[in-house]
Write an enzyme that holds these catalytic residues in place. Structure first.
Site, PDB file in Angstrom:
ATOM      1  N   ARG A 133       0.857  -1.180   0.000  1.00  0.00           N
ATOM      2  CA  ARG A 133       0.000   0.000   0.000  1.00  0.00           C
ATOM      3  C   ARG A 133       0.896   1.234   0.000  1.00  0.00           C
ATOM      4  O   ARG A 133       2.036   1.189   0.447  1.00  0.00           O
ATOM      5  CB  ARG A 133      -0.915   0.009   1.224  1.00  0.00           C
ATOM      6  CG  ARG A 133      -1.856  -1.185   1.334  1.00  0.00           C
ATOM      7  CD  ARG A 133      -2.699  -1.091   2.589  1.00  0.00           C
ATOM      8  NE  ARG A 133      -3.617  -2.208   2.708  1.00  0.00           N
ATOM      9  CZ  ARG A 133      -3.364  -3.333   3.368  1.00  0.00           C
ATOM     10  NH1 ARG A 133      -2.184  -3.485   3.971  1.00  0.00           N
ATOM     11  NH2 ARG A 133      -4.253  -4.306   3.430  1.00  0.00           N
ATOM     12  N   LYS A 158      -2.347  -2.519   7.736  1.00  0.00           N
ATOM     13  CA  LYS A 158      -3.562  -2.152   8.448  1.00  0.00           C
ATOM     14  C   LYS A 158      -3.687  -2.964   9.729  1.00  0.00           C
ATOM     15  O   LYS A 158      -3.314  -4.131   9.779  1.00  0.00           O
ATOM     16  CB  LYS A 158      -4.786  -2.398   7.562  1.00  0.00           C
ATOM     17  CG  LYS A 158      -4.967  -1.381   6.451  1.00  0.00           C
ATOM     18  CD  LYS A 158      -6.266  -1.641   5.706  1.00  0.00           C
ATOM     19  CE  LYS A 158      -6.508  -0.583   4.647  1.00  0.00           C
ATOM     20  NZ  LYS A 158      -7.768  -0.844   3.900  1.00  0.00           N
ATOM     21  N   HIS A 230      -2.509   2.360  -5.920  1.00  0.00           N
ATOM     22  CA  HIS A 230      -3.327   1.192  -5.580  1.00  0.00           C
ATOM     23  C   HIS A 230      -3.551   0.300  -6.796  1.00  0.00           C
ATOM     24  O   HIS A 230      -3.723  -0.918  -6.652  1.00  0.00           O
ATOM     25  CB  HIS A 230      -4.667   1.631  -4.987  1.00  0.00           C
ATOM     26  CG  HIS A 230      -5.214   0.657  -3.993  1.00  0.00           C
ATOM     27  ND1 HIS A 230      -4.644   0.445  -2.755  1.00  0.00           N
ATOM     28  CD2 HIS A 230      -6.273  -0.195  -4.062  1.00  0.00           C
ATOM     29  CE1 HIS A 230      -5.327  -0.467  -2.099  1.00  0.00           C
ATOM     30  NE2 HIS A 230      -6.317  -0.890  -2.875  1.00  0.00           N
ATOM     31  N   ARG A 233      -0.804  -2.025  -6.901  1.00  0.00           N
ATOM     32  CA  ARG A 233      -1.051  -3.105  -5.945  1.00  0.00           C
ATOM     33  C   ARG A 233      -1.974  -4.163  -6.558  1.00  0.00           C
ATOM     34  O   ARG A 233      -1.730  -5.365  -6.425  1.00  0.00           O
ATOM     35  CB  ARG A 233      -1.664  -2.511  -4.678  1.00  0.00           C
ATOM     36  CG  ARG A 233      -2.076  -3.508  -3.598  1.00  0.00           C
ATOM     37  CD  ARG A 233      -2.527  -2.740  -2.369  1.00  0.00           C
ATOM     38  NE  ARG A 233      -3.243  -3.566  -1.415  1.00  0.00           N
ATOM     39  CZ  ARG A 233      -2.669  -4.337  -0.502  1.00  0.00           C
ATOM     40  NH1 ARG A 233      -1.352  -4.402  -0.435  1.00  0.00           N
ATOM     41  NH2 ARG A 233      -3.383  -5.035   0.353  1.00  0.00           N
ATOM     42  N   HIS A 256      -4.150  -8.937   3.315  1.00  0.00           N
ATOM     43  CA  HIS A 256      -5.596  -8.836   3.434  1.00  0.00           C
ATOM     44  C   HIS A 256      -6.077  -9.474   4.731  1.00  0.00           C
ATOM     45  O   HIS A 256      -5.519 -10.469   5.187  1.00  0.00           O
ATOM     46  CB  HIS A 256      -6.277  -9.530   2.252  1.00  0.00           C
ATOM     47  CG  HIS A 256      -6.195  -8.747   0.982  1.00  0.00           C
ATOM     48  ND1 HIS A 256      -6.416  -9.303  -0.254  1.00  0.00           N
ATOM     49  CD2 HIS A 256      -5.921  -7.436   0.749  1.00  0.00           C
ATOM     50  CE1 HIS A 256      -6.291  -8.378  -1.195  1.00  0.00           C
ATOM     51  NE2 HIS A 256      -5.974  -7.239  -0.604  1.00  0.00           N
ATOM     52  N   TYR A 265     -10.274 -10.154  -7.523  1.00  0.00           N
ATOM     53  CA  TYR A 265      -9.320 -10.373  -8.605  1.00  0.00           C
ATOM     54  C   TYR A 265      -9.750 -11.529  -9.505  1.00  0.00           C
ATOM     55  O   TYR A 265      -9.410 -11.552 -10.689  1.00  0.00           O
ATOM     56  CB  TYR A 265      -7.925 -10.622  -8.035  1.00  0.00           C
ATOM     57  CG  TYR A 265      -7.432  -9.490  -7.175  1.00  0.00           C
ATOM     58  CD1 TYR A 265      -7.197  -8.235  -7.723  1.00  0.00           C
ATOM     59  CD2 TYR A 265      -7.228  -9.646  -5.811  1.00  0.00           C
ATOM     60  CE1 TYR A 265      -6.760  -7.179  -6.945  1.00  0.00           C
ATOM     61  CE2 TYR A 265      -6.786  -8.596  -5.022  1.00  0.00           C
ATOM     62  CZ  TYR A 265      -6.557  -7.373  -5.589  1.00  0.00           C
ATOM     63  OH  TYR A 265      -6.134  -6.321  -4.817  1.00  0.00           O
TER      64      TYR A 265
END
Length: 303
Positions: A133, A158, A230, A233, A256, A265
């Site tokens: 990120r 995150k 992004h 990414r 994730h 995806y």
């Protein structure tokens, strides 16, 4: 006093959610579902935010009213009316990504005879190979890059989750050469500005846009594409998926929270759909011209 405190807190939530110029002040109206609805309409119509931004603002308000419902039982009915308000539906686009040819065109654009060009190429290469990120990329320190045997980078994603991502040989050579030129201490940022301070999110976005525009002159498929950090990414994830990497590994690679996040995806990968189509046997139904029999022709002639 509790009601006043709740009203003041909700006004704060509205302002924190982006209501710098929201409809009539909180003190002149009851903080009910109607006012929240007016605020959300204001966000979308006057401030021209998207439906996703509107839902993000509403999520903050919902979180606050869930807290009020738990701690102030006398206001549960009032909170339930607000919590029952639905989020706005919007069109979910497939994820944007760039393919291998576009990646190579993007990486060949920076002028490597300059300090900024070498830095920018290292940023693009690392972003495309690791799928970091933009916040993780700009917060990398020199101590977070481990070279040599088992080369990898460490970052905090995150939820303050630590993860490590291995590096390819070509990436290791580029980053090793950059760190040697950069000559920073362990706590210095890997990618500084020309003044030596840490790059901002806007600066990285500008770098990606600038080189995408330049690369589009040599790669026509980049013309009109919206490429952001992004999107790089997403491109990493698609590259892994198209090379047969399992979704669970991709989720670990990108940091994730759930494997289900990686499902988007699968929908965006046309190659997987084409492979599935190739495995399905075609039917023998071919289009043909209708030919009436003699009885039908005789009947029609008799009319």
């Amino acid at each position: 006093m509790r009601v006043i405190a709740i009203r003041s807190a909700c006004c704060f939530v509205l302002r924190a959610s982006g209501a710098t110029n929201h409809p009539p002040s909180c003190g002149s109206r009851t903080l009910d579902a109607a006012l929240i609805g007016d605020f959300l309409t204001h966000v979308e119509k006057v401030r021209r935010n998207s439906a996703r931004s509107r839902n993000t603002r509403f999520a903050a308000i919902r979180s606050f009213y869930r807290y009020v419902a738990m701690n102030e039982p006398e206001h549960v009915l009032h909170c339930q009316r607000i919590l029952a308000m639905p989020s706005k539906r919007y069109v979910r686009r497939t994820v944007d990504f760039i393919n291998r040819t576009e990646m190579e065109a993007l990486l060949s654009t920076p002028n490597q005879s300059t300090w900024i060009g070498r830095r920018d190429r290292a940023i693009l290469l690392l972003a495309l190979q690791t799928g970091l990120r933009v916040s993780e990329l700009i917060n990398l320190n020199c101590r977070d890059v481990i070279l040599g045997t088992g080369a990898h980078i460490r970052c905090e994603g995150k939820g303050r989750k630590q993860r490590s991502t291995p590096l390819r040989r070509d990436t290791v050579k580029t980053i090793e050469a950059w760190l040697k030129e950069r000559a920073g201490s362990d706590d210095d940022p890997v990618f500084p500005t020309i003044r030596g301070v840490r790059l901002s999110r806007d600066a990285v976005e500008h770098i990606v846009r600038k080189y995408t525009l330049a690369a589009s002159k040599a790669c026509a498929t980049l013309i009109g594409k919206r490429v952001s950090p992004h999107v790089l990414r997403h491109s990493t994830a698609m590259e892994l998926l198209q090379n047969g990497v399992d979704r669970t590994v991709i989720a670990l690679w990108l940091g994730h929270e759930s494997v289900e996040t990686t499902q988007v995806y699968m929908h965006a990968d046309m190659r997987l759909k084409e492979t599935a189509l190739a495995r399905v046997a075609s039917t023998n139904a071919w289009p043909a011209r209708y030919r009436p029999d003699d009885a039908l022709l005789s009947f029609l002639e008799s009319l």
